[in-house]
Design a protein around this motif. Structure first.
Motif, mmCIF file in Angstrom:
data_model
loop_
_atom_site.group_PDB
_atom_site.id
_atom_site.type_symbol
_atom_site.label_atom_id
_atom_site.label_comp_id
_atom_site.label_asym_id
_atom_site.label_seq_id
_atom_site.Cartn_x
_atom_site.Cartn_y
_atom_site.Cartn_z
ATOM 1 N N ARG A 12 3.977 -2.508 -13.757
ATOM 2 C CA ARG A 12 3.712 -1.542 -14.834
ATOM 3 C C ARG A 12 2.224 -1.243 -14.934
ATOM 4 N NH1 ARG A 12 -0.042 -4.360 -17.536
ATOM 5 N NH2 ARG A 12 0.631 -6.156 -18.736
ATOM 6 N N ALA A 14 -0.299 0.017 -17.951
ATOM 7 C CA ALA A 14 -0.156 -0.006 -19.420
ATOM 8 C C ALA A 14 -1.425 0.455 -20.137
ATOM 9 C CB ALA A 14 0.221 -1.422 -19.867
ATOM 10 N N SER A 16 -3.972 2.404 -22.875
ATOM 11 C CA SER A 16 -3.989 2.748 -24.301
ATOM 12 C C SER A 16 -4.523 4.172 -24.427
ATOM 13 C CB SER A 16 -4.915 1.805 -25.067
ATOM 14 O OG SER A 16 -4.373 0.518 -25.064
ATOM 15 N N GLU A 48 0.285 1.809 -24.586
ATOM 16 C CA GLU A 48 -0.065 0.740 -25.531
ATOM 17 C C GLU A 48 -0.811 1.357 -26.718
ATOM 18 O OE1 GLU A 48 -1.470 -2.844 -23.542
ATOM 19 O OE2 GLU A 48 0.625 -3.136 -22.979
ATOM 20 N N TYR A 208 -2.621 -6.702 -29.517
ATOM 21 C CA TYR A 208 -2.475 -6.520 -28.065
ATOM 22 C C TYR A 208 -1.731 -7.707 -27.445
ATOM 23 C CZ TYR A 208 -3.692 -7.225 -23.222
ATOM 24 O OH TYR A 208 -3.605 -7.525 -21.882
ATOM 25 N N ARG A 226 -3.727 -5.936 -13.221
ATOM 26 C CA ARG A 226 -4.662 -5.358 -14.193
ATOM 27 C C ARG A 226 -6.076 -5.838 -13.894
ATOM 28 N NH1 ARG A 226 -2.321 -8.958 -19.272
ATOM 29 N NH2 ARG A 226 -3.090 -10.960 -18.522
#
Ligand code: GLU
Length: 293
Positions: A12, A14, A16, A48, A208, A226
């Motif tokens: 994924r 993700a 923001s 997010e 978070y 990430r």
């Protein structure tokens, strides 16, 4: 009985939606997408957006536009965290019933004043890996009557995890599996370096850390790819997974793309924004090359 087929890897990206995507996001998105395709796995996108004041629909639209332009495709529907606050509340309730979270009332300014007063005596207040002071003990030491009284008075509060108590409950050394370059495969996880982290903010019913572990589990994420800036936060994620009985993904932290000043890129840095680079006439292949792929 035939063996059931092995589970497909699930990756994924993700972001923001609180600013424009920059080259660092492009690297994360490309890596997740490419690793998913190379392994016959799935690539998901998660928005997010628990911070309802900083996240906007315009930034979210830009995320879809930039990723599409970069040539990425993801499964629908996209999970938007703002539509799942109940799931995070449930998880917080479970931790509360285990006696692992407590309400905290100090404002940022009050914490700062507390730290400054302590440090005038030449002593150093402990800080987390991001350089922020660890949250003082005061609220953890309050009794239930005091807590109820402050809440009833309408004082704004967040909920923090009693990390020492949580570690004692888990009762073992935690670790995570890492595949990022330059790291050993098994990394010892020490969540205490962050102090008592926030699990539910005064202005949002989650944080978070809480929402990321709930969503990774609910979406069946097997591989979390990430930036290195979240490497040390993985210790908190492992602790929450252990407490909530959630599966443990494999982690891959990649290098950060830094600006010309050698610092981590920020979302306000126009010159490295994907949209700005597109407007300058760069092509998706140029972006891949710039981020080193
Ligand atoms: N939403 C986070 C960010 O934009 C990424 C979270 C993660 O990949 O775990 O930095």
């Amino acid at each position: 009985m035939p063996n059931s087929p092995p589970e497909k890897p699930v990756y994924r990206f993700a972001p923001s939606p609180n600013g424009f995507l920059h080259l660092g996001h492009a690297l994360s998105a490309f890596l997740n997408h490419d690793m998913a395709k190379a392994s016959g796995g799935r690539f998901l996108l998660r928005i997010e957006d628990i911070d309802l004041t900083r996240c906007t629909a315009e930034f979210e639209e830009m995320i879809y536009r930039d990723l599409t332009w970069l040539g990425l495709d993801w499964e629908m529907p996209v999970r938007r965290q703002s539509e799942h606050f109940d799931a995070y509340r449930d998880a917080l309730d479970r931790l509360r019933s285990m006696g692992l979270v407590y309400p905290t009332f100090l404002t940022r300014g009050e914490v700062k004043a507390h730290v400054t007063a302590y440090e005038t005596n030449g002593k150093n207040w402990p800080r987390d890996p991001d350089g922020s002071p660890l949250y003082p003990d005061d609220d953890r030491l309050r009794n239930e009557a005091e807590r109820a009284h402050l809440i009833a008075k309408g004082i704004k509060h967040a909920w923090r995890m009693d990390v020492m108590k949580a570690m004692a409950l888990v009762g073992k050394q935690l670790s995570w599996q890492e595949t990022g370059t330059g790291h050993p495969e098994t990394i010892p996880a020490d969540p205490t370096i962050w102090g008592d982290v926030i699990l539910s903010r005064s202005d949002a019913p989650s944080s978070y850390h809480l929402s990321v572990v709930i969503d990774d589990a609910l979406q069946g994420i097997t591989h979390v790819v990430r930036g290195e800036d979240l490497y040390t936060a993985t210790a908190i994620h492992r602790l929450l997974q252990e407490l909530l009985g959630l599966p443990e993904p494999v982690y891959h932290h990649h290098q950060l793309i830094v600006g010309s000043d050698g610092r981590k890129l920020s979302k306000s840095e126009g010159s490295t924004g994907i949209a700005a680079l597109r407007d300058e006439g760069l092509l998706p292949g140029d972006i891949r090359r710039i981020v080193g792929l």
